[in-house]
Each structure stands twice: as structure tokens, then as C-alpha cells.
Write a protein that holds these residues in place. Structure first.
Motif, PDB file in Angstrom:
ATOM      1  N   ALA A  71       0.826  -1.213   0.000  1.00 14.69           N
ATOM      2  CA  ALA A  71       0.000   0.000   0.000  1.00 14.69           C
ATOM      3  C   ALA A  71       0.858   1.260   0.000  1.00 14.69           C
ATOM      4  CB  ALA A  71      -0.918  -0.001   1.217  1.00 14.69           C
ATOM      5  N   LEU A  72       2.060   1.153   0.546  1.00 15.79           N
ATOM      6  CA  LEU A  72       2.979   2.299   0.566  1.00 15.79           C
ATOM      7  C   LEU A  72       3.710   2.462  -0.763  1.00 15.79           C
ATOM      8  CD1 LEU A  72       4.591   1.878   4.123  1.00 15.79           C
ATOM      9  CD2 LEU A  72       2.955   3.624   3.416  1.00 15.79           C
ATOM     10  N   GLY A  73       3.477   1.515  -1.672  1.00 16.56           N
ATOM     11  CA  GLY A  73       4.122   1.587  -2.974  1.00 16.56           C
ATOM     12  C   GLY A  73       5.565   1.123  -2.981  1.00 16.56           C
ATOM     13  N   LEU A  74       5.914   0.292  -2.005  1.00 22.43           N
ATOM     14  CA  LEU A  74       7.272  -0.220  -1.900  1.00 22.43           C
ATOM     15  C   LEU A  74       7.307  -1.713  -2.175  1.00 22.43           C
ATOM     16  CD1 LEU A  74       8.325   1.648   1.376  1.00 22.43           C
ATOM     17  CD2 LEU A  74       8.884   2.308  -0.970  1.00 22.43           C
ATOM     18  N   SER A  75       8.511  -2.228  -2.405  1.00 24.63           N
ATOM     19  CA  SER A  75       8.693  -3.658  -2.665  1.00 24.63           C
ATOM     20  C   SER A  75       9.202  -4.348  -1.407  1.00 24.63           C
ATOM     21  CB  SER A  75       9.694  -3.866  -3.808  1.00 24.63           C
ATOM     22  OG  SER A  75      10.135  -5.209  -3.865  1.00 24.63           O
ATOM     23  N   LEU A  76       8.451  -5.335  -0.936  1.00 23.08           N
ATOM     24  CA  LEU A  76       8.871  -6.073   0.246  1.00 23.08           C
ATOM     25  C   LEU A  76      10.190  -6.794   0.000  1.00 23.08           C
ATOM     26  CD1 LEU A  76       8.310  -7.057   3.116  1.00 23.08           C
ATOM     27  CD2 LEU A  76       6.971  -8.939   2.137  1.00 23.08           C
ATOM     28  N   ASP A  77      10.343  -7.384  -1.184  1.00 25.32           N
ATOM     29  CA  ASP A  77      11.578  -8.095  -1.510  1.00 25.32           C
ATOM     30  C   ASP A  77      12.779  -7.160  -1.454  1.00 25.32           C
ATOM     31  OD1 ASP A  77      10.284 -10.505  -1.856  1.00 25.32           O
ATOM     32  OD2 ASP A  77      10.016 -10.253  -4.024  1.00 25.32           O
ATOM     33  N   ASN A  78      12.609  -5.953  -1.960  1.00 22.46           N
ATOM     34  CA  ASN A  78      13.706  -4.994  -1.937  1.00 22.46           C
ATOM     35  C   ASN A  78      14.042  -4.558  -0.507  1.00 22.46           C
ATOM     36  OD1 ASN A  78      13.913  -5.076  -4.705  1.00 22.46           O
ATOM     37  ND2 ASN A  78      12.768  -3.178  -5.055  1.00 22.46           N
ATOM     38  N   LEU A  79      13.015  -4.351   0.305  1.00 26.60           N
ATOM     39  CA  LEU A  79      13.247  -3.934   1.695  1.00 26.60           C
ATOM     40  C   LEU A  79      13.951  -5.028   2.483  1.00 26.60           C
ATOM     41  CD1 LEU A  79       9.945  -2.066   2.693  1.00 26.60           C
ATOM     42  CD2 LEU A  79      12.109  -1.105   1.897  1.00 26.60           C
ATOM     43  N   LYS A  80      13.650  -6.284   2.164  1.00 25.91           N
ATOM     44  CA  LYS A  80      14.270  -7.402   2.876  1.00 25.91           C
ATOM     45  C   LYS A  80      15.780  -7.455   2.633  1.00 25.91           C
ATOM     46  CE  LYS A  80      10.481 -10.747   3.330  1.00 25.91           C
ATOM     47  NZ  LYS A  80      10.735 -11.122   4.742  1.00 25.91           N
ATOM     48  N   THR A  81      16.216  -7.026   1.438  1.00 24.57           N
ATOM     49  CA  THR A  81      17.644  -7.096   1.110  1.00 24.57           C
ATOM     50  C   THR A  81      18.360  -5.772   1.353  1.00 24.57           C
ATOM     51  OG1 THR A  81      17.176  -6.543  -1.208  1.00 24.57           O
ATOM     52  CG2 THR A  81      17.242  -8.885  -0.619  1.00 24.57           C
ATOM     53  N   GLU A  82      17.604  -4.741   1.658  1.00 23.11           N
ATOM     54  CA  GLU A  82      18.179  -3.411   1.872  1.00 23.11           C
ATOM     55  C   GLU A  82      18.729  -3.270   3.289  1.00 23.11           C
ATOM     56  OE1 GLU A  82      19.640  -0.733   0.752  1.00 23.11           O
ATOM     57  OE2 GLU A  82      17.924   0.037  -0.398  1.00 23.11           O
ATOM     58  N   ASP A  83      19.728  -2.416   3.439  1.00 21.45           N
ATOM     59  CA  ASP A  83      20.171  -2.015   4.777  1.00 21.45           C
ATOM     60  C   ASP A  83      18.937  -1.550   5.536  1.00 21.45           C
ATOM     61  OD1 ASP A  83      20.883   0.131   6.769  1.00 21.45           O
ATOM     62  OD2 ASP A  83      22.926  -0.392   6.185  1.00 21.45           O
ATOM     63  N   ARG A  84      18.729  -2.061   6.753  1.00 25.01           N
ATOM     64  CA  ARG A  84      17.483  -1.789   7.479  1.00 25.01           C
ATOM     65  C   ARG A  84      17.268  -0.296   7.752  1.00 25.01           C
ATOM     66  NH1 ARG A  84      16.000  -6.149   6.043  1.00 25.01           N
ATOM     67  NH2 ARG A  84      15.272  -7.850   7.371  1.00 25.01           N
ATOM     68  N   ALA A  85      18.351   0.438   7.977  1.00 27.53           N
ATOM     69  CA  ALA A  85      18.206   1.879   8.210  1.00 27.53           C
ATOM     70  C   ALA A  85      17.726   2.576   6.940  1.00 27.53           C
ATOM     71  CB  ALA A  85      19.527   2.480   8.669  1.00 27.53           C
ATOM     72  N   LEU A  86      18.250   2.155   5.784  1.00 33.46           N
ATOM     73  CA  LEU A  86      17.814   2.733   4.520  1.00 33.46           C
ATOM     74  C   LEU A  86      16.376   2.309   4.201  1.00 33.46           C
ATOM     75  CD1 LEU A  86      21.049   2.264   2.366  1.00 33.46           C
ATOM     76  CD2 LEU A  86      20.224   4.331   3.509  1.00 33.46           C
ATOM     77  N   ALA A  87      16.038   1.073   4.565  1.00 30.69           N
ATOM     78  CA  ALA A  87      14.668   0.601   4.371  1.00 30.69           C
ATOM     79  C   ALA A  87      13.700   1.423   5.215  1.00 30.69           C
ATOM     80  CB  ALA A  87      14.560  -0.883   4.727  1.00 30.69           C
ATOM     81  N   LEU A  88      14.116   1.707   6.445  1.00 30.89           N
ATOM     82  CA  LEU A  88      13.290   2.534   7.333  1.00 30.89           C
ATOM     83  C   LEU A  88      13.112   3.928   6.745  1.00 30.89           C
ATOM     84  CD1 LEU A  88      11.851   2.772  10.102  1.00 30.89           C
ATOM     85  CD2 LEU A  88      14.026   3.554  11.052  1.00 30.89           C
ATOM     86  N   GLN A  89      14.151   4.465   6.154  1.00 30.66           N
ATOM     87  CA  GLN A  89      14.066   5.787   5.539  1.00 30.66           C
ATOM     88  C   GLN A  89      13.070   5.783   4.368  1.00 30.66           C
ATOM     89  OE1 GLN A  89      17.446   7.136   3.282  1.00 30.66           O
ATOM     90  NE2 GLN A  89      17.214   9.240   4.024  1.00 30.66           N
ATOM     91  N   GLN A  90      13.097   4.712   3.585  1.00 32.55           N
ATOM     92  CA  GLN A  90      12.153   4.600   2.466  1.00 32.55           C
ATOM     93  C   GLN A  90      10.714   4.543   2.967  1.00 32.55           C
ATOM     94  OE1 GLN A  90      13.180   1.501  -0.425  1.00 32.55           O
ATOM     95  NE2 GLN A  90      15.333   1.729   0.125  1.00 32.55           N
ATOM     96  N   VAL A  91      10.496   3.789   4.031  1.00 32.14           N
ATOM     97  CA  VAL A  91       9.155   3.696   4.615  1.00 32.14           C
ATOM     98  C   VAL A  91       8.724   5.055   5.171  1.00 32.14           C
ATOM     99  CG1 VAL A  91       7.835   2.713   6.536  1.00 32.14           C
ATOM    100  CG2 VAL A  91       9.253   1.232   5.102  1.00 32.14           C
ATOM    101  N   ALA A  92       9.645   5.761   5.797  1.00 29.56           N
ATOM    102  CA  ALA A  92       9.332   7.086   6.337  1.00 29.56           C
ATOM    103  C   ALA A  92       8.897   8.036   5.230  1.00 29.56           C
ATOM    104  CB  ALA A  92      10.550   7.651   7.066  1.00 29.56           C
ATOM    105  N   ALA A  93       9.626   8.016   4.106  1.00 32.54           N
ATOM    106  CA  ALA A  93       9.282   8.885   2.984  1.00 32.54           C
ATOM    107  C   ALA A  93       7.922   8.516   2.396  1.00 32.54           C
ATOM    108  CB  ALA A  93      10.365   8.793   1.911  1.00 32.54           C
ATOM    109  N   ALA A  94       7.663   7.203   2.282  1.00 34.85           N
ATOM    110  CA  ALA A  94       6.386   6.749   1.709  1.00 34.85           C
ATOM    111  C   ALA A  94       5.218   7.089   2.632  1.00 34.85           C
ATOM    112  CB  ALA A  94       6.444   5.241   1.461  1.00 34.85           C
ATOM    113  N   MET A  95       5.408   6.929   3.951  1.00 32.84           N
ATOM    114  CA  MET A  95       4.334   7.235   4.897  1.00 32.84           C
ATOM    115  C   MET A  95       4.068   8.743   4.960  1.00 32.84           C
ATOM    116  SD  MET A  95       4.878   4.516   8.038  1.00 32.84           S
ATOM    117  CE  MET A  95       3.324   4.949   8.819  1.00 32.84           C
ATOM    118  N   GLY A  96       5.093   9.535   4.651  1.00 34.23           N
ATOM    119  CA  GLY A  96       4.903  10.981   4.622  1.00 34.23           C
ATOM    120  C   GLY A  96       3.971  11.411   3.512  1.00 34.23           C
ATOM    121  N   LYS A  97       3.852  10.583   2.474  1.00 32.30           N
ATOM    122  CA  LYS A  97       2.962  10.883   1.340  1.00 32.30           C
ATOM    123  C   LYS A  97       1.584  10.245   1.506  1.00 32.30           C
ATOM    124  CE  LYS A  97       7.014  10.898  -1.676  1.00 32.30           C
ATOM    125  NZ  LYS A  97       7.722  10.208  -2.795  1.00 32.30           N
TER     126      LYS A  97
END
Length: 222
Positions: A112-138
């Protein structure tokens, strides 16, 4: 004339001793200030070394790099938060992402946030958190955003909501600590602990050897 000269000499002597006393007090005060400053510096170094070592522990627990963890910590501190806030948020988020399946509640939130779960699983968790923060801001649906927060951050969602807003506004993560620095802090703490353990062992050995002799002395005076 002789009396006047004697009086002048006496006054000069008294002034000299007063100046000497004042100088002595000044030296004592300076030494005290210096000692206090040194103690404060040592305390600061010890506390900050402990903080750097905590980055290592969170890195091991979440897979986020020390550099990115230090950047999250910087965002939190500059906006009134603490490292403990970052730690709780990142641990919960990391577990949620690690355990999530595409058809799970967390998986649907990520979609729903427009992100890829597979990508977040392989991403540095801090960077993944940043992506989620940006998506939730929208995210415009406040109820949906609150539900998403509960799924991703559980009981930490209250603190996480505020931190995510600050993280989204911060933009690119800027590291304040390197992996090498954190590793040196860990090595220092381990060496300090080993030194303390060695001193304790030595004290116990002496105590064990002296105890019988002290008992004999006490019994001799009874």
C-alpha cells in the motif's frame, strides 16, 4: 623615622604574605577546576565509547550499518529523541520486515505504501526505514497510516510516528560514526572489562591468602 620605616616594612611584609596566600588559593582553585574538567572529560569519553559500542550491537541485531545507525541517531537527537528510541524502532521494524510474507498484514502495508517487500528485505534496514518514512509521509489516509504504523512498529508506533516525520524531512542520511570507530570503541570496552576482571581476580587472591593470617591475629587478641 625608624618607627615609620619599621611600620612600612611590616605593612609590606603583611601585603606580601596576603599576596602569597591569594596566589596559593588561586593555584588550589585552578588545580580543582583542572581536576574537575579532566574527570568530566574522562566521564564523557567513557559514556560516548559505550554509545559507539551500542551501534555495533544494533548493527549485529538488525543488519543496518554502523554509519546509517549513527545517522538515524543524529536525526533523533537533533529533534528531541534518543538512541533508545532509534533502537526500539529499528529492532521492531527489522523483525517485521524479516518475518513478513507478501500476503501478510505487513506485506500488504508495504504494498500500500508503494514499496517492494523483496527490496526492503535485502536493503540495509536503516535505509529501508528511511524509504518507509518517505512513503508514509505521502500517505493521505490518517487512519491507514496509523494502522500501518501499528503493523510495522507495534508498541513503539507512538514514538515511531514522530521520528518517521523527522526522518522523512531530513532527506539523505549523513553518518556521524564509522564502522572502524565503533569497532575501536568495542575493543576499548572489552579491554577495560578484562582489566577490571583481572584486578578483581588479583584482589580475591590476596584476600584469600590474607584471611587466615588475619583470623589468627584476631584470635590472638581474644
Amino acid at each position: 623615622e625608624q618607627l615609620r620605616a619599621a611600620d612600612t616594612a611590616l605593612r609590606a611584609t603583611e601585603q606580601y604574605h596576603a599576596m602569597q596566600a591569594a596566589a596559593g588559593l588561586a593555584r588550589v582553585a585552578a588545580a580543582a577546576v583542572g581536576a574537575a574538567a579532566a574527570a568530566g572529560l574522562v566521564s564523557l569519553i567513557v559514556s560516548q565509547t559505550k554509545a559507539l559500542d551500542a551501534f555495533n550491537d544494533l548493527c549485529d541485531a538488525t543488519g543496518a550499518s554502523v554509519e546509517n545507525i549513527s545517522a538515524l541517531d543524529s536525526v533523533a537527537r537533533r529533534t528531541g529523541g534518543t538512541f533508545e528510541d532509534v533502537e526500539a524502532i529499528l529492532l521492531k521494524f527489522s523483525k517485521a520486515i524479516k518475518d513478513a510474507k507478501p500476503d501478510s498484514d505487513v506485506g500488504r502495508v508495504i504494498d500500500a505504501l508503494g514499496l517492494s517487500l523483496d527490496n526492503l528485505k535485502t536493503e540495509d534496514r536503516a535505509l529501508a526505514l528511511q524509504q518507509v518514512a518517505a512513503a508514509m509521509g505521502k500517505f493521505r489516509d490518517d487512519t491507514g497510516k496509523a494502522d500501518a504504523g501499528l503493523e510495522l512498529f507495534g508498541k513503539t508506533t507512538g514514538v515511531a510516528a514522530s521520528f518517521l516525520r523527522d526522518l522523512a524531512a531530513n532527506g539523505e542520511l549523513v553518518a556521524t560514526t564509522t564502522t572502524a570507530q565503533a569497532q575501536e570503541a568495542e575493543r576499548y570496552r572489552h579491554n577495560l572489562s578484562a582489566l577490571g576482571a583481572g584486578a578483581t581476580d588479583l584482589a580475591r587472591r590476596f584476600a584469600g591468602e590474607l584471611a587466615p593470617q588475619l583470623s589468627n591475629i584476631i584470635e590472638a587478641f581474644r
